[in-house]
Each structure stands twice: as structure tokens, then as C-alpha cells.
Design a protein around this motif. Structure first.
Motif, PDB file in Angstrom:
ATOM      1  N   GLU A 206       0.872  -1.169   0.000  1.00  0.00           N
ATOM      2  CA  GLU A 206       0.000   0.000   0.000  1.00  0.00           C
ATOM      3  C   GLU A 206       0.913   1.223   0.000  1.00  0.00           C
ATOM      4  O   GLU A 206       1.565   1.515   1.008  1.00  0.00           O
ATOM      5  N   LEU A 207       0.972   1.922  -1.127  1.00  0.00           N
ATOM      6  CA  LEU A 207       1.885   3.041  -1.296  1.00  0.00           C
ATOM      7  C   LEU A 207       1.096   4.295  -1.652  1.00  0.00           C
ATOM      8  O   LEU A 207       0.232   4.269  -2.526  1.00  0.00           O
ATOM      9  N   VAL A 208       1.396   5.373  -0.935  1.00  0.00           N
ATOM     10  CA  VAL A 208       0.716   6.641  -1.163  1.00  0.00           C
ATOM     11  C   VAL A 208       1.765   7.722  -1.403  1.00  0.00           C
ATOM     12  O   VAL A 208       2.751   7.811  -0.670  1.00  0.00           O
ATOM     13  N   VAL A 209       1.545   8.525  -2.435  1.00  0.00           N
ATOM     14  CA  VAL A 209       2.442   9.628  -2.779  1.00  0.00           C
ATOM     15  C   VAL A 209       1.723  10.943  -2.502  1.00  0.00           C
ATOM     16  O   VAL A 209       0.578  11.147  -2.923  1.00  0.00           O
ATOM     17  N   TYR A 210       2.421  11.847  -1.796  1.00  0.00           N
ATOM     18  CA  TYR A 210       1.878  13.161  -1.453  1.00  0.00           C
ATOM     19  C   TYR A 210       2.795  14.270  -1.968  1.00  0.00           C
ATOM     20  O   TYR A 210       4.017  14.093  -2.032  1.00  0.00           O
ATOM     21  N   PRO A 211       2.222  15.435  -2.250  1.00  0.00           N
ATOM     22  CA  PRO A 211       3.050  16.607  -2.508  1.00  0.00           C
ATOM     23  C   PRO A 211       3.562  17.208  -1.208  1.00  0.00           C
ATOM     24  O   PRO A 211       2.851  17.219  -0.184  1.00  0.00           O
ATOM     25  N   ALA A 212       4.781  17.710  -1.214  1.00  0.00           N
ATOM     26  CA  ALA A 212       5.421  18.198   0.006  1.00  0.00           C
ATOM     27  C   ALA A 212       4.656  19.341   0.648  1.00  0.00           C
ATOM     28  O   ALA A 212       4.533  19.405   1.879  1.00  0.00           O
ATOM     29  N   GLU A 213       4.148  20.249  -0.150  1.00  0.00           N
ATOM     30  CA  GLU A 213       3.444  21.395   0.415  1.00  0.00           C
ATOM     31  C   GLU A 213       2.194  20.969   1.173  1.00  0.00           C
ATOM     32  O   GLU A 213       1.862  21.524   2.219  1.00  0.00           O
ATOM     33  N   PHE A 214       1.500  19.944   0.670  1.00  0.00           N
ATOM     34  CA  PHE A 214       0.280  19.477   1.327  1.00  0.00           C
ATOM     35  C   PHE A 214       0.575  18.859   2.684  1.00  0.00           C
ATOM     36  O   PHE A 214      -0.089  19.169   3.686  1.00  0.00           O
ATOM     37  N   VAL A 215       1.564  17.957   2.761  1.00  0.00           N
ATOM     38  CA  VAL A 215       1.795  17.239   4.021  1.00  0.00           C
ATOM     39  C   VAL A 215       2.468  18.101   5.074  1.00  0.00           C
ATOM     40  O   VAL A 215       2.512  17.726   6.249  1.00  0.00           O
ATOM     41  N   ALA A 216       2.985  19.257   4.686  1.00  0.00           N
ATOM     42  CA  ALA A 216       3.654  20.137   5.654  1.00  0.00           C
ATOM     43  C   ALA A 216       2.674  20.856   6.561  1.00  0.00           C
ATOM     44  O   ALA A 216       3.078  21.434   7.581  1.00  0.00           O
ATOM     45  N   ILE A 217       1.387  20.809   6.237  1.00  0.00           N
ATOM     46  CA  ILE A 217       0.357  21.500   7.015  1.00  0.00           C
ATOM     47  C   ILE A 217      -0.704  20.491   7.425  1.00  0.00           C
ATOM     48  O   ILE A 217      -1.143  19.681   6.607  1.00  0.00           O
ATOM     49  N   PRO A 218      -1.157  20.489   8.691  1.00  0.00           N
ATOM     50  CA  PRO A 218      -2.210  19.557   9.101  1.00  0.00           C
ATOM     51  C   PRO A 218      -3.444  19.702   8.216  1.00  0.00           C
ATOM     52  O   PRO A 218      -3.847  20.813   7.860  1.00  0.00           O
ATOM     53  N   SER A 219      -4.045  18.576   7.852  1.00  0.00           N
ATOM     54  CA  SER A 219      -5.225  18.596   6.986  1.00  0.00           C
ATOM     55  C   SER A 219      -6.102  17.391   7.292  1.00  0.00           C
ATOM     56  O   SER A 219      -5.608  16.317   7.641  1.00  0.00           O
ATOM     57  N   GLN A 220      -7.407  17.561   7.121  1.00  0.00           N
ATOM     58  CA  GLN A 220      -8.341  16.451   7.261  1.00  0.00           C
ATOM     59  C   GLN A 220      -8.715  15.865   5.900  1.00  0.00           C
ATOM     60  O   GLN A 220      -9.611  15.028   5.802  1.00  0.00           O
ATOM     61  N   ASP A 221      -8.004  16.277   4.850  1.00  0.00           N
ATOM     62  CA  ASP A 221      -8.266  15.784   3.498  1.00  0.00           C
ATOM     63  C   ASP A 221      -7.354  14.608   3.167  1.00  0.00           C
ATOM     64  O   ASP A 221      -6.320  14.403   3.802  1.00  0.00           O
ATOM     65  N   ALA A 222      -7.732  13.854   2.140  1.00  0.00           N
ATOM     66  CA  ALA A 222      -6.886  12.758   1.667  1.00  0.00           C
ATOM     67  C   ALA A 222      -5.622  13.308   1.012  1.00  0.00           C
ATOM     68  O   ALA A 222      -4.509  12.944   1.386  1.00  0.00           O
ATOM     69  N   GLY A 223      -5.766  14.149   0.020  1.00  0.00           N
ATOM     70  CA  GLY A 223      -4.659  14.943  -0.488  1.00  0.00           C
ATOM     71  C   GLY A 223      -3.585  14.238  -1.270  1.00  0.00           C
ATOM     72  O   GLY A 223      -2.567  14.840  -1.601  1.00  0.00           O
ATOM     73  N   TYR A 224      -3.766  12.976  -1.637  1.00  0.00           N
ATOM     74  CA  TYR A 224      -2.673  12.260  -2.292  1.00  0.00           C
ATOM     75  C   TYR A 224      -2.617  12.547  -3.796  1.00  0.00           C
ATOM     76  O   TYR A 224      -3.591  12.999  -4.415  1.00  0.00           O
ATOM     77  N   LEU A 225      -1.455  12.249  -4.362  1.00  0.00           N
ATOM     78  CA  LEU A 225      -1.258  12.299  -5.807  1.00  0.00           C
ATOM     79  C   LEU A 225      -1.409  10.918  -6.437  1.00  0.00           C
ATOM     80  O   LEU A 225      -1.825  10.800  -7.590  1.00  0.00           O
ATOM     81  N   LEU A 226      -1.029   9.893  -5.690  1.00  0.00           N
ATOM     82  CA  LEU A 226      -1.123   8.506  -6.145  1.00  0.00           C
ATOM     83  C   LEU A 226      -1.402   7.619  -4.948  1.00  0.00           C
ATOM     84  O   LEU A 226      -0.751   7.750  -3.909  1.00  0.00           O
ATOM     85  N   ASP A 227      -2.367   6.721  -5.104  1.00  0.00           N
ATOM     86  CA  ASP A 227      -2.638   5.690  -4.106  1.00  0.00           C
ATOM     87  C   ASP A 227      -2.588   4.356  -4.842  1.00  0.00           C
ATOM     88  O   ASP A 227      -3.439   4.071  -5.697  1.00  0.00           O
ATOM     89  N   LEU A 228      -1.579   3.556  -4.529  1.00  0.00           N
ATOM     90  CA  LEU A 228      -1.346   2.292  -5.217  1.00  0.00           C
ATOM     91  C   LEU A 228      -1.455   1.138  -4.238  1.00  0.00           C
ATOM     92  O   LEU A 228      -0.740   1.107  -3.232  1.00  0.00           O
ATOM     93  N   ASN A 229      -2.349   0.196  -4.529  1.00  0.00           N
ATOM     94  CA  ASN A 229      -2.429  -1.073  -3.805  1.00  0.00           C
ATOM     95  C   ASN A 229      -2.120  -2.187  -4.790  1.00  0.00           C
ATOM     96  O   ASN A 229      -2.737  -2.262  -5.870  1.00  0.00           O
ATOM     97  N   THR A 230      -1.185  -3.053  -4.421  1.00  0.00           N
ATOM     98  CA  THR A 230      -0.816  -4.150  -5.308  1.00  0.00           C
ATOM     99  C   THR A 230      -0.185  -5.261  -4.479  1.00  0.00           C
ATOM    100  O   THR A 230       0.313  -5.006  -3.377  1.00  0.00           O
TER     101      THR A 230
END
Length: 261
Positions: A90-114
Motif C-alpha cells: 500500500e503506497l501513497v504519494v503526497y506533494p510536500a506542500e500538502f503534508v507540511a500543514i495539518p489537513s483532514q483531506d486525503a490529499g494524495y497524488l497517487l494511491d497504489l495497492n498491489t
């Protein structure tokens, strides 16, 4: 950029070659856009169980990372092209600017399950999935994430607010109470982990959380003991716990979590 390899003594030995290759492929695709590759979930919390656990990975990239790179990344990491030795990746990719601030959103760029035991999923739209999964995972990454490459996740990922995390935990408990797509033992143990977090503000492994709850929940001792036993088995051998007992336990956990502020 500071590099960290997957050779630390906290790592399950059979995973090291896989995580080394995973990190190399991520770096090859993302290049200078890559900020962090970190292990989260059971690997980070010290309770990876071979044949049962997924490998949870969080990747942080620069905000201008091309969409084409994300699609290529999904392709080169997909099982069996990169054979996953765990139940799944289960791999999730986030943008740096998004994860630097607390958020209640999903906010990912890629969510990969394999992986061999995990339904395939490739999502590039954060609206595809309930946000609570990602809010919780980012909190675990900040608290306990293990760097595989790049900066330490604690220095990159914001911890999240108590209010947002409690809301995410309540949503998680409701989801596991419904039971759709979850093994009975995982429903019970995830309920324990949610309850321990609500009470203490700290994430623990599911088994450690169940042992804590077991010491103070005599009415559910039999169920918790059975869930712990089942969780020690491979995923295909999980025990079918009594549905009424699981429902009663999850209802109790939800009431306890909802009463927490």
C-alpha cells in the motif's frame, strides 16, 4: 539529499531486498523531485507479520512532480513486475506542500495497492477514497515513520490536529464496525488501536493495543484472545470470529471513542 537505506535492525529481514529495490525504483522515476520514502503501518510500528501484514509506504515529492512520473511510478512498482513478498504493498504519494500543514483531506497524488493478496487499486484522484485512512496514516508517519530514503518523515509531515485525528478515528471505527472488506480479527484489533489512540494520543501496533484493552475489558476477553490468535495466522487462515461478539465489541469501542475529546 540525505539517503537512508533499509538495513536497520527494526526491519523484518525478508523485506530488505524488496524495500531497497522499491526505493531505487522510486528514486529512478522521481529523481530530484523525491523528498522522502518512509515505511509506515505495521513495519514502522514494529509488528510486521509475514504472510499477514501489508507493507505500507509513504512517498513525498515536490509539488511540481509531473503526472507522467506518477503514472510511470505506478507501473514500475506494480506486482508482479516488482514482486511483493508481503501480503501486499500500500503506497501513497503526497506533494510536500500538502503534508507540511495539518489537513483532514486525503490529499494524495497517487494511491497504489498491489500484491499477491491485495485487490489492485491505482488512483490519482484523492476524491476516490475516504479521507480518514490518509489522515491516520500521516499521523503514524509523523510519529513512527521509518525513513528508507531522503528526509525523516517527522521533518516533512505535519503531526495533525487532535480534533482532526479523533474525527478520523471515529470514521475508521464506523467503517470497521460495518465490516465490509475487513477480516473479523482486523476489525477487532483496529478497534483496539483506535481506542488506545483516543485515550493516549499515541499510535501502537494492533497487537499491543489489543493487549492493553484486554487488561481492562473483561467482558470481551474471549473475543480479544481469539482475535489475537487469529491475527497470528496467515491471512488465508484467519478465524471466523462470532459476528454478534464482534458487533458488540465494535459498538462499545465506538461509544468509548465518541466520548473522547
Amino acid at each position: 539529499m540525505e539517503e537512508t537505506t533499509a538495513g536497520e535492525d527494526w526491519l523484518f529481514p525478508g523485506l530488505k531486498p524488496y524495500l531497497d529495490e522499491l526505493s531505487l525504483r522510486i528514486e529512478a522515476v522521481c529523481g530530484r523531485d523525491l523528498v522522502t520514502v518512509a515505511a509506515v503501518g505495521s513495519v514502522a510500528l514494529g509488528d510486521y507479520r509475514h504472510g499477514r501484514s501489508d507493507v505500507d509506504i509513504m512517498v513525498v515529492v515536490g509539488d511540481e512532480t509531473p503526472a507522467l512520473s506518477l503514472r510511470k511510478l505506478a507501473a514500475v512498482l506494480r506486482h508482479p513486475d516488482l514482486r511483493c513478498p508481503a501480503a501486499g504493498l500500500e503506497l501513497v504519494v503526497y506533494p510536500a506542500e500538502f503534508v507540511a500543514i495539518p489537513s483532514q483531506d486525503a490529499g494524495y497524488l497517487l494511491d497504489l495497492n498491489t500484491g499477491p493478496l491485495l485487490p489492485e487499486k491505482t488512483s490519482f484522484d484523492a476524491a476516490d477514497s475516504p479521507a480518514f485512512w490518509y489522515v491516520i496514516d500521516r499521523s503514524i508517519a509523523h510519529q513512527s515513520g521509518r525513513p528508507l530514503f531522503g528526509r525523516h518523515p517527522r521533518d516533512v509531515i505535519a503531526p495533525g490536529s487532535r480534533q482532526d485525528l479523533l474525527a478520523a478515528v471515529r470514521s475508521s471505527v464506523r467503517d470497521h464496525a460495518a465490516g465490509i472488506g475487513h477480516l473479523p480479527d482486523n476489525r477487532v484489533l483496529n478497534g483496539c488501536r483506535s481506542l488506545v489512540y483516543a485515550r493516549t494520543g499515541r499510535w501502537t501496533s494492533k497487537r499491543a493495543a489489543a493487549e492493553q484493552v484486554l487488561s481492562s475489558a473483561d467482558a470481551f476477553a474471549g473475543l480479544l484472545t481469539a482475535a489475537l490468535h487469529s491475527f497470528s495466522l496467515p491471512r488465508q487462515s484467519a478465524v471466523d470470529l462470532p459476528a454478534a461478539d464482534v458487533t458488540a465489541f465494535m459498538g462499545w469501542v465506538l461509544r468509548e471513542v465518541e466520548a473522547t475529546t
